[in-house]
Scaffold this motif. Structure first.
Motif, PDB file in Angstrom:
ATOM      1  N   HIS A 175      59.752  20.942 127.834  1.00 41.83           N
ATOM      2  CA  HIS A 175      60.374  20.975 129.160  1.00 41.83           C
ATOM      3  C   HIS A 175      61.767  21.598 129.077  1.00 41.83           C
ATOM      4  O   HIS A 175      62.116  22.445 129.905  1.00 41.83           O
ATOM      5  N   ILE A 176      62.559  21.176 128.103  1.00 37.42           N
ATOM      6  CA  ILE A 176      63.912  21.721 127.959  1.00 37.42           C
ATOM      7  C   ILE A 176      63.856  23.218 127.685  1.00 37.42           C
ATOM      8  O   ILE A 176      64.630  23.993 128.252  1.00 37.42           O
ATOM      9  N   ILE A 177      62.943  23.639 126.829  1.00 38.57           N
ATOM     10  CA  ILE A 177      62.821  25.065 126.506  1.00 38.57           C
ATOM     11  C   ILE A 177      62.406  25.860 127.747  1.00 38.57           C
ATOM     12  O   ILE A 177      62.979  26.907 128.049  1.00 38.57           O
ATOM     13  N   MET A 178      61.426  25.364 128.483  1.00 40.56           N
ATOM     14  CA  MET A 178      60.887  26.114 129.614  1.00 40.56           C
ATOM     15  C   MET A 178      61.766  26.034 130.868  1.00 40.56           C
ATOM     16  O   MET A 178      61.901  27.019 131.591  1.00 40.56           O
ATOM     17  N   LYS A 179      62.364  24.891 131.128  1.00 38.92           N
ATOM     18  CA  LYS A 179      63.130  24.685 132.363  1.00 38.92           C
ATOM     19  C   LYS A 179      64.645  24.717 132.164  1.00 38.92           C
ATOM     20  O   LYS A 179      65.387  24.791 133.119  1.00 38.92           O
ATOM     21  N   GLY A 180      65.107  24.592 130.921  1.00 32.48           N
ATOM     22  CA  GLY A 180      66.535  24.646 130.643  1.00 32.48           C
ATOM     23  C   GLY A 180      67.199  23.302 130.440  1.00 32.48           C
ATOM     24  O   GLY A 180      68.207  23.211 129.759  1.00 32.48           O
ATOM     25  N   SER A 181      66.629  22.241 131.044  1.00 34.83           N
ATOM     26  CA  SER A 181      67.223  20.912 130.901  1.00 34.83           C
ATOM     27  C   SER A 181      66.231  19.867 131.388  1.00 34.83           C
ATOM     28  O   SER A 181      65.191  20.200 131.966  1.00 34.83           O
ATOM     29  N   ILE A 182      66.586  18.590 131.147  1.00 36.51           N
ATOM     30  CA  ILE A 182      65.756  17.483 131.620  1.00 36.51           C
ATOM     31  C   ILE A 182      66.640  16.267 131.871  1.00 36.51           C
ATOM     32  O   ILE A 182      67.666  16.085 131.201  1.00 36.51           O
TER      33      ILE A 182
END
Length: 95
Positions: A40-47
């Motif tokens: 999720h962090i890699i794909m969206k930038g943050s969580i």
């Protein structure tokens, strides 16, 4: 303490850290919560905790982040405030 929208990402993402994180993702079991969080962090930038709970049923995001850090992923937290003034942490891959 900063107030920012979820769309803003004040931490610039370093390509080396993304590559390292992606290599770690490949080594984790597919059912692993750490894998879901890191992807999720890699794909969206943050969580955030709310996203982790709603999307992946991760109840202890801070613990998953700590485990990822022990594996060598450089993750940083930024404290933010939501519309009601409640504080929360948003996790990014460090630059």
């Amino acid at each position: 303490m900063t107030t920012a929208t979820a769309a803003e990402n004040p931490v610039s993402v370093n390509a080396f850290n993304i590559r390292t994180a992606a290599q770690i993702v490949d080594k984790l079991p597919s059912t692993n919560q750490m894998k879901a969080v890191l992807n999720h962090i890699i794909m969206k930038g943050s969580i955030s905790q709310l996203e982790a709970d709603e999307l992946y049923r991760v109840k202890r995001l801070t613990s998953r982040v700590t485990e990822l850090k022990k594996l060598g992923v450089s993750i940083v937290a930024e404290m933010r405030r939501d519309n009601t003034g409640k504080r929360y942490a948003r996790y990014f891959i460090a630059s």
